[in-house]
Design an enzyme around this catalytic site. Structure first.
Site, mmCIF file in Angstrom:
data_model
loop_
_atom_site.group_PDB
_atom_site.id
_atom_site.type_symbol
_atom_site.label_atom_id
_atom_site.label_comp_id
_atom_site.label_asym_id
_atom_site.label_seq_id
_atom_site.Cartn_x
_atom_site.Cartn_y
_atom_site.Cartn_z
ATOM 1 N N THR A 1 37.083 -67.227 14.428
ATOM 2 C CA THR A 1 37.714 -68.315 14.888
ATOM 3 C C THR A 1 36.997 -69.385 15.181
ATOM 4 O O THR A 1 37.087 -70.445 14.903
ATOM 5 C CB THR A 1 38.818 -67.881 16.170
ATOM 6 O OG1 THR A 1 39.479 -66.725 15.571
ATOM 7 C CG2 THR A 1 39.623 -69.061 16.368
ATOM 8 N N VAL B 1 35.513 -71.120 12.296
ATOM 9 C CA VAL B 1 36.407 -71.878 11.491
ATOM 10 C C VAL B 1 36.446 -73.215 12.260
ATOM 11 O O VAL B 1 36.784 -74.277 11.706
ATOM 12 C CB VAL B 1 37.958 -71.129 11.465
ATOM 13 C CG1 VAL B 1 39.020 -72.029 10.918
ATOM 14 C CG2 VAL B 1 37.590 -70.156 10.621
ATOM 15 N N HIS B 2 36.676 -73.039 13.670
ATOM 16 C CA HIS B 2 36.710 -74.163 14.557
ATOM 17 C C HIS B 2 35.674 -75.107 14.385
ATOM 18 O O HIS B 2 35.721 -76.503 14.185
ATOM 19 C CB HIS B 2 36.861 -73.628 15.986
ATOM 20 C CG HIS B 2 36.594 -74.766 16.929
ATOM 21 N ND1 HIS B 2 37.664 -75.827 17.171
ATOM 22 C CD2 HIS B 2 35.865 -75.055 18.197
ATOM 23 C CE1 HIS B 2 37.404 -76.670 18.096
ATOM 24 N NE2 HIS B 2 36.474 -76.237 18.511
ATOM 25 N N ALA B 3 34.426 -74.844 14.343
ATOM 26 C CA ALA B 3 33.364 -75.417 14.263
ATOM 27 C C ALA B 3 33.228 -76.234 12.679
ATOM 28 O O ALA B 3 33.006 -77.561 12.683
ATOM 29 C CB ALA B 3 32.137 -75.030 14.342
ATOM 30 N N ALA C 1 35.924 -78.982 12.597
ATOM 31 C CA ALA C 1 35.427 -80.274 13.472
ATOM 32 C C ALA C 1 34.521 -81.009 12.600
ATOM 33 O O ALA C 1 34.370 -82.201 12.739
ATOM 34 C CB ALA C 1 34.484 -79.683 14.931
#
Length: 219
Positions: A165, A168-170, A173
């Site tokens: 997660t 995916v978040h990085a 961004a």
């Protein structure tokens, strides 16, 4: 002469940014040392906390710091992460989103960001609870062997989910230009806000209007 409005809009306060990056830094140490425990071929990862022996001692403490810091993030962003009808419009138009277009009247966060928020939150809750159960020599003796085995499995799966997660978040961004800057410097442009989070942008305009009216009334 009317003063020209700044093109910058505050998206994340200094305290929010500090909290975010502290969690990120602690996560790196916890995740890397944890991967060293999980995969024998990655045992050398445990050196991130000094030595393998020191990592076994410090890993649960560092993980506890991460969980504690995340509590502030959880409650700070909770009000922005409830799913509404506009999120369903966003989901139905995911093909447009993947083409870097926006769909739906998005507020402070879109459905993808809300999904990351809830996945991170659930993962950390499971990691914290299971981590306490398997934490030797402090708490593990209070639980049976079957419970500890289940906790080990939950801890491992939750850790993998958390790492995926965060990746995916990085990636998201970096993919959406301007997102990294908002968490480093705190601001976004009005054009960025209007394109990616139109409902939030209107809320910002409404707040600015009220502030301006209050200033005028005080003169």
């Amino acid at each position: 002469m009317m003063k020209k409005k700044s093109d910058k809009i505050l998206r994340h306060t200094a305290s929010e940014r500090i909290n975010h990056w502290l969690v990120a830094i602690v996560f790196v140490f916890t995740a890397i040392s944890g991967l060293g425990f999980f995969f024998p071929s990655l045992n050398w990862f445990m050196n991130i906390l000094g030595t393998p022996e020191l990592s076994r001692l410090l890993h649960p403490f560092v993980g506890s710091v991460m969980a504690f810091l995340f509590i502030f993030m959880f409650f700070r962003y909770l009000k922005h992460n409830f799913i509404d009808k506009d999120d369903l419009v966003w989901a139905k138009n995911i093909h447009k989103v993947l083409q870097n277009e926006e769909a739906g009247d998005i507020g402070h966060y879109n459905l993808g960001q809300k999904g990351i928020y809830w996945t991170l939150s659930i993962s950390l809750i499971l990691l914290t609870v299971s981590g306490v159960i398997i934490w030797r020599p402090y708490f593990a003796d209070y639980f049976s062997i079957p419970v500890i085995r289940i906790a080990l499995l939950v801890h491992s799966l939750s850790a993998i989910l958390l790492i995926i997660t965060v990746i995916v978040h990085a990636y998201a961004a970096f993919w959406v230009k301007g997102s990294i800057r908002s968490m480093v410097e705190g601001w976004v442009t009005r054009g960025w806000a209007k394109k990616h989070h139109p409902r939030w942008y209107r809320e910002v305009l409404e707040e600015e209007k009220k502030e301006e009216e209050n200033k005028q009334s005080q003169k």
